[in-house]
Design a protein around this motif. Sequence first.
Motif, PDB file in Angstrom:
ATOM      1  N   GLU A  47       2.611 -43.886  22.598  1.00 43.21           N
ATOM      2  CA  GLU A  47       1.296 -44.381  22.988  1.00 43.21           C
ATOM      3  C   GLU A  47       0.959 -43.940  24.422  1.00 43.21           C
ATOM      4  OE1 GLU A  47      -0.914 -48.685  23.790  1.00 43.21           O
ATOM      5  OE2 GLU A  47       0.989 -48.604  22.709  1.00 43.21           O
ATOM      6  N   LEU A  48       1.946 -43.980  25.297  1.00 45.32           N
ATOM      7  CA  LEU A  48       1.743 -43.529  26.672  1.00 45.32           C
ATOM      8  C   LEU A  48       1.440 -42.037  26.725  1.00 45.32           C
ATOM      9  CD1 LEU A  48       1.822 -43.824  29.738  1.00 45.32           C
ATOM     10  CD2 LEU A  48       4.325 -43.638  29.633  1.00 45.32           C
ATOM     11  N   VAL A  49       2.177 -41.244  25.971  1.00 45.22           N
ATOM     12  CA  VAL A  49       1.948 -39.792  25.962  1.00 45.22           C
ATOM     13  C   VAL A  49       0.556 -39.476  25.418  1.00 45.22           C
ATOM     14  CG1 VAL A  49       2.734 -37.593  25.015  1.00 45.22           C
ATOM     15  CG2 VAL A  49       4.410 -39.310  25.745  1.00 45.22           C
ATOM     16  N   THR A  50       0.138 -40.190  24.380  1.00 46.18           N
ATOM     17  CA  THR A  50      -1.202 -39.972  23.824  1.00 46.18           C
ATOM     18  C   THR A  50      -2.279 -40.292  24.860  1.00 46.18           C
ATOM     19  OG1 THR A  50      -0.414 -40.503  21.601  1.00 46.18           O
ATOM     20  CG2 THR A  50      -2.789 -40.631  21.987  1.00 46.18           C
ATOM     21  N   ALA A  51      -2.077 -41.373  25.620  1.00 48.40           N
ATOM     22  CA  ALA A  51      -3.039 -41.722  26.668  1.00 48.40           C
ATOM     23  C   ALA A  51      -3.107 -40.642  27.746  1.00 48.40           C
ATOM     24  CB  ALA A  51      -2.669 -43.068  27.285  1.00 48.40           C
ATOM     25  N   LEU A  52      -1.970 -40.053  28.083  1.00 45.38           N
ATOM     26  CA  LEU A  52      -1.962 -38.959  29.057  1.00 45.38           C
ATOM     27  C   LEU A  52      -2.722 -37.753  28.521  1.00 45.38           C
ATOM     28  CD1 LEU A  52       1.770 -39.185  30.218  1.00 45.38           C
ATOM     29  CD2 LEU A  52      -0.233 -39.732  31.608  1.00 45.38           C
ATOM     30  N   GLU A  53      -2.504 -37.440  27.227  1.00 43.99           N
ATOM     31  CA  GLU A  53      -3.160 -36.277  26.626  1.00 43.99           C
ATOM     32  C   GLU A  53      -4.669 -36.447  26.535  1.00 43.99           C
ATOM     33  OE1 GLU A  53       0.427 -34.703  23.669  1.00 43.99           O
ATOM     34  OE2 GLU A  53      -1.047 -36.153  22.939  1.00 43.99           O
ATOM     35  N   ALA A 116      -3.144 -39.399  39.147  1.00 44.30           N
ATOM     36  CA  ALA A 116      -3.735 -39.530  37.812  1.00 44.30           C
ATOM     37  C   ALA A 116      -2.717 -40.105  36.822  1.00 44.30           C
ATOM     38  CB  ALA A 116      -4.230 -38.168  37.334  1.00 44.30           C
ATOM     39  N   VAL A 117      -1.465 -39.646  36.914  1.00 44.26           N
ATOM     40  CA  VAL A 117      -0.425 -40.160  36.006  1.00 44.26           C
ATOM     41  C   VAL A 117      -0.186 -41.636  36.254  1.00 44.26           C
ATOM     42  CG1 VAL A 117       2.026 -40.003  35.420  1.00 44.26           C
ATOM     43  CG2 VAL A 117       0.673 -37.913  35.691  1.00 44.26           C
ATOM     44  N   ARG A 118      -0.112 -42.061  37.511  1.00 43.51           N
ATOM     45  CA  ARG A 118       0.092 -43.484  37.816  1.00 43.51           C
ATOM     46  C   ARG A 118      -1.051 -44.337  37.276  1.00 43.51           C
ATOM     47  NH1 ARG A 118       2.277 -41.302  42.579  1.00 43.51           N
ATOM     48  NH2 ARG A 118       0.236 -41.330  43.607  1.00 43.51           N
ATOM     49  N   SER A 119      -2.264 -43.808  37.356  1.00 40.61           N
ATOM     50  CA  SER A 119      -3.409 -44.555  36.847  1.00 40.61           C
ATOM     51  C   SER A 119      -3.299 -44.777  35.343  1.00 40.61           C
ATOM     52  CB  SER A 119      -4.706 -43.798  37.176  1.00 40.61           C
ATOM     53  OG  SER A 119      -5.817 -44.419  36.587  1.00 40.61           O
ATOM     54  N   VAL A 120      -2.921 -43.726  34.607  1.00 46.92           N
ATOM     55  CA  VAL A 120      -2.798 -43.854  33.148  1.00 46.92           C
ATOM     56  C   VAL A 120      -1.645 -44.784  32.787  1.00 46.92           C
ATOM     57  CG1 VAL A 120      -2.315 -42.587  31.020  1.00 46.92           C
ATOM     58  CG2 VAL A 120      -3.831 -41.589  32.740  1.00 46.92           C
ATOM     59  N   VAL A 121      -0.525 -44.646  33.494  1.00 51.42           N
ATOM     60  CA  VAL A 121       0.633 -45.502  33.200  1.00 51.42           C
ATOM     61  C   VAL A 121       0.291 -46.970  33.435  1.00 51.42           C
ATOM     62  CG1 VAL A 121       2.971 -46.111  33.944  1.00 51.42           C
ATOM     63  CG2 VAL A 121       2.338 -43.710  33.627  1.00 51.42           C
ATOM     64  N   ASN A 122      -0.390 -47.258  34.536  1.00 54.66           N
ATOM     65  CA  ASN A 122      -0.776 -48.641  34.815  1.00 54.66           C
ATOM     66  C   ASN A 122      -1.708 -49.190  33.737  1.00 54.66           C
ATOM     67  OD1 ASN A 122       0.709 -48.842  37.168  1.00 54.66           O
ATOM     68  ND2 ASN A 122      -0.962 -48.142  38.470  1.00 54.66           N
ATOM     69  N   GLN A 123      -2.646 -48.346  33.306  1.00 56.57           N
ATOM     70  CA  GLN A 123      -3.598 -48.798  32.290  1.00 56.57           C
ATOM     71  C   GLN A 123      -2.900 -49.089  30.968  1.00 56.57           C
ATOM     72  OE1 GLN A 123      -6.715 -45.981  31.578  1.00 56.57           O
ATOM     73  NE2 GLN A 123      -7.801 -47.294  30.133  1.00 56.57           N
ATOM     74  N   VAL A 124      -1.954 -48.230  30.579  1.00 61.93           N
ATOM     75  CA  VAL A 124      -1.285 -48.402  29.286  1.00 61.93           C
ATOM     76  C   VAL A 124      -0.303 -49.571  29.310  1.00 61.93           C
ATOM     77  CG1 VAL A 124       0.300 -47.288  27.663  1.00 61.93           C
ATOM     78  CG2 VAL A 124      -1.592 -45.989  28.645  1.00 61.93           C
ATOM     79  N   THR A 125       0.408 -49.749  30.408  1.00 62.18           N
ATOM     80  CA  THR A 125       1.452 -50.776  30.457  1.00 62.18           C
ATOM     81  C   THR A 125       0.948 -52.140  30.913  1.00 62.18           C
ATOM     82  OG1 THR A 125       2.050 -50.117  32.720  1.00 62.18           O
ATOM     83  CG2 THR A 125       3.221 -49.047  30.894  1.00 62.18           C
ATOM     84  N   MET A 126      -0.308 -52.254  31.319  1.00 63.18           N
ATOM     85  CA  MET A 126      -0.819 -53.530  31.812  1.00 63.18           C
ATOM     86  C   MET A 126      -0.698 -54.661  30.780  1.00 63.18           C
ATOM     87  SD  MET A 126      -1.918 -54.960  34.508  1.00 63.18           S
ATOM     88  CE  MET A 126      -2.470 -53.598  35.534  1.00 63.18           C
ATOM     89  N   PRO A 127      -1.068 -54.454  29.505  1.00 62.00           N
ATOM     90  CA  PRO A 127      -0.884 -55.551  28.531  1.00 62.00           C
ATOM     91  C   PRO A 127       0.569 -55.987  28.394  1.00 62.00           C
ATOM     92  CG  PRO A 127      -2.373 -53.895  27.658  1.00 62.00           C
ATOM     93  CD  PRO A 127      -1.778 -53.321  28.895  1.00 62.00           C
ATOM     94  N   ALA A 128       1.492 -55.020  28.432  1.00 64.18           N
ATOM     95  CA  ALA A 128       2.910 -55.373  28.330  1.00 64.18           C
ATOM     96  C   ALA A 128       3.362 -56.150  29.555  1.00 64.18           C
ATOM     97  CB  ALA A 128       3.752 -54.116  28.154  1.00 64.18           C
ATOM     98  N   ARG A 129       2.864 -55.814  30.718  1.00 65.51           N
ATOM     99  CA  ARG A 129       3.223 -56.538  31.939  1.00 65.51           C
ATOM    100  C   ARG A 129       2.657 -57.960  31.897  1.00 65.51           C
ATOM    101  NH1 ARG A 129       1.264 -52.333  36.376  1.00 65.51           N
ATOM    102  NH2 ARG A 129       1.950 -53.958  37.839  1.00 65.51           N
TER     103      ARG A 129
END
Length: 368
Positions: A47-53, A116-129
């Motif tokens: 899911e994280l890789v797809t968000a990056l792509e 840019a990578v940190r922004s996507v990672v934060n967005q994807v992992t925020m619900p899990a956090r």
Amino acid sequence: MLFRDRTNVFFVVVFPIVLIMVFGLSFGSGFSPRLGVAGGSTPLAAELVTALETSGRMQVVRVGDAEEAREGVERGRLAAALIIPDGYDRALTRYVPVTLSFISRQEPDALQLGAAVRSVVNQVTMPARAAAYVREGSFDELVRRAGQVSVPGIAVRFTALGAATIPRNVSSFDIAATSQLLLFTFLTSLTGAAALIETRRLGLSRRMYAAPVSSRTILLGEAAGRVAVALTQALIIMVGSGLLFGVRWGDPLGAAALVLAFSLVGGGAAMLLGSALRTGQQAVSVGLLVGLGLAAIGGTMAPIDFFPETMRRLAHVTPHAWALDGFAELLRRDGTIADVLPQLGVLIAFAAILFALGAWRLRAALTR
């Protein structure tokens, strides 16, 4: 004589097109830095890789492992690399901190890619956090609820103010081609002045002057030769960049008028240089110095929009800045030939002065 020297084929035909490609890719909105990703086979990691792509900020390249990713960055095949550890999914579902390694060189593009990578990672992992903070109930249910939470009483509105200096329909290739057209047209004209010196050194000019031909005809012929060299260089860049990179030049009549006027300026400068100097080596050396110096001041090496106000005024002592203003009017504001009449007038004035000085100096050189 221009193309008899094989090196001119490279500097007149190949080199300008290569520079347009380099600058167009480097500063273009279509350029995406390559991010290598190691890992990402588990569901949450995928899911994280797809968000990056799908972020549109980078080109994701799958690599085998961390060592391959590091080697790709070291050798320049990748701008940066993100390493997703094997326990990424397990750490998120068990509310355990997890570290993703980001590898890059200390370069501006790589640092921007890291943001840019940190922004996507934060967005994807925020619900899990958020789910890790609550820890009451199943992980999947908490993540689903976290994605639906909205904070009451807070609204974010975005407003765009002002107008963009460069419209979206103007590509980086358009800007690069315009600046390189002016740079190489003027530079090739000046370095080509060596041919005029060669005709004088071999005595061809004196024999023409002794023939039943008026001095005006000789001067016009020499002037036409200088302008032909400038026009040849300009047409090669215009046609080549248009076919290879889809470069637009705005209103055809306005663009043709600007190219002709600037070619006249280059031809006049070459005629003055070729009549004032004595050897071809001098013409090449002085031509490079003057051509590159005026190009730098005139805004063909760095965008004139970035210049401070004083430097912008200084830039307009060169014909390059006036020609750039004309092309900006055609490209950025969809102008016509009527809108670039002031720039055309200044360029023609430059050409008239240079040709007058060149004709006077060449006549003196032939008759002394």
